[in-house]
Design a protein around this motif. Structure first.
Motif, PDB file in Angstrom:
ATOM      1  N   TYR A  80       0.865  -1.176   0.000  1.00 24.10           N
ATOM      2  CA  TYR A  80       0.000   0.000   0.000  1.00 24.10           C
ATOM      3  C   TYR A  80       0.904   1.229   0.000  1.00 24.10           C
ATOM      4  O   TYR A  80       1.739   1.387   0.890  1.00 24.10           O
ATOM      5  N   GLU A  81       0.723   2.090  -1.002  1.00 20.41           N
ATOM      6  CA  GLU A  81       1.536   3.301  -1.077  1.00 20.41           C
ATOM      7  C   GLU A  81       0.793   4.353  -1.877  1.00 20.41           C
ATOM      8  O   GLU A  81       0.340   4.080  -2.991  1.00 20.41           O
ATOM      9  N   ILE A  85      -2.427   0.126  -4.580  1.00 20.66           N
ATOM     10  CA  ILE A  85      -2.115  -1.212  -4.086  1.00 20.66           C
ATOM     11  C   ILE A  85      -1.380  -1.981  -5.171  1.00 20.66           C
ATOM     12  O   ILE A  85      -1.799  -1.981  -6.327  1.00 20.66           O
ATOM     13  N   GLU A 146       6.309   3.789   7.951  1.00 21.21           N
ATOM     14  CA  GLU A 146       6.324   2.496   7.289  1.00 21.21           C
ATOM     15  C   GLU A 146       5.862   1.423   8.270  1.00 21.21           C
ATOM     16  O   GLU A 146       6.290   1.407   9.425  1.00 21.21           O
ATOM     17  N   HIS A 162       3.755  -7.775   3.655  1.00 23.50           N
ATOM     18  CA  HIS A 162       2.928  -6.564   3.520  1.00 23.50           C
ATOM     19  C   HIS A 162       3.755  -5.341   3.858  1.00 23.50           C
ATOM     20  O   HIS A 162       4.548  -5.357   4.806  1.00 23.50           O
ATOM     21  N   HIS A 164       3.176  -0.976   4.125  1.00 23.04           N
ATOM     22  CA  HIS A 164       2.325   0.212   4.036  1.00 23.04           C
ATOM     23  C   HIS A 164       3.226   1.418   4.255  1.00 23.04           C
ATOM     24  O   HIS A 164       3.805   1.586   5.328  1.00 23.04           O
ATOM     25  N   TRP A 165       3.379   2.207   3.196  1.00 23.40           N
ATOM     26  CA  TRP A 165       4.202   3.420   3.250  1.00 23.40           C
ATOM     27  C   TRP A 165       3.313   4.650   3.187  1.00 23.40           C
ATOM     28  O   TRP A 165       2.368   4.695   2.390  1.00 23.40           O
ATOM     29  N   SER A 166       3.631   5.646   3.994  1.00 21.12           N
ATOM     30  CA  SER A 166       2.931   6.928   3.880  1.00 21.12           C
ATOM     31  C   SER A 166       3.866   8.046   4.315  1.00 21.12           C
ATOM     32  O   SER A 166       4.832   7.826   5.024  1.00 21.12           O
TER      33      SER A 166
END
Length: 167
Positions: A80-81, A85, A146, A162, A164-166
């Protein structure tokens, strides 16, 4: 909402408050464009063997070591970035991996916080980083977050399943 569900939610909320209080004694809550400030820096679980794999992944993606990134990511990794996806290593490798590597290669990345928790054959790494430098002529000064979920394979190696980067 039935009474027992309310009690469950209250219990979860209380546990979250305790967790935040224990790990972020200097937390300042804010809304909108206001900045959140965390005074206490947290590094937990860095002695875990999985921490070595997480560090290797970070070094590989920043240095452009495609072979190591592909070895560490599971074939069915879910990434997720930026509201998008990618549902496999093949999809990530053919779309954003090269761009992520190019972006990170010229930046200074400083780990501000990292927590690694191991639950049997599953581990979670949560981190906050400071990114700075110049990319394509633009000055970069941002903070990224992250979350990595890793599974321990039957051969004992950890793989990322999995991301998830934001920022």
């Amino acid at each position: 909402m039935p009474r027992y569900e309310i009690k469950q939610w209250r219990g979860l909320f209380s546990a979250l408050i305790l967790l935040l209080g224990a790990n972020y004694s200097g937390l300042v809550l804010a809304h909108g464009d206001e900045e959140h400030q965390v005074v206490t820096k947290v590094f937990i679980g860095m002695e875990q063997p999985v921490a070595k794999v997480v560090g290797e992944f970070h070094r590989a993606i920043q240095s452009g070591d495609e072979a190591s990134v592909k070895r560490i990511l599971a074939t069915d990794v879910l990434i997720y970035e930026g509201g998008n996806i990618e549902r496999s290593l093949q999809e990530y490798a053919s779309h954003h991996m090269s761009a992520d590597m190019a972006y990170l290669k010229g930046l200074s990345v400083i780990m501000l916080e990292q927590q690694i928790q191991v639950y049997g054959n599953t581990a979670i790494s949560m981190s906050v980083t400071k990114l700075s430098g110049v990319f394509k002529g633009k000055s970069i000064d941002s903070q990224g977050m992250e979350t990595l979920v890793l599974n321990k394979e039957t051969d004992g190696d950890w793989q990322i399943v999995h991301i998830h980067w934001s920022n």
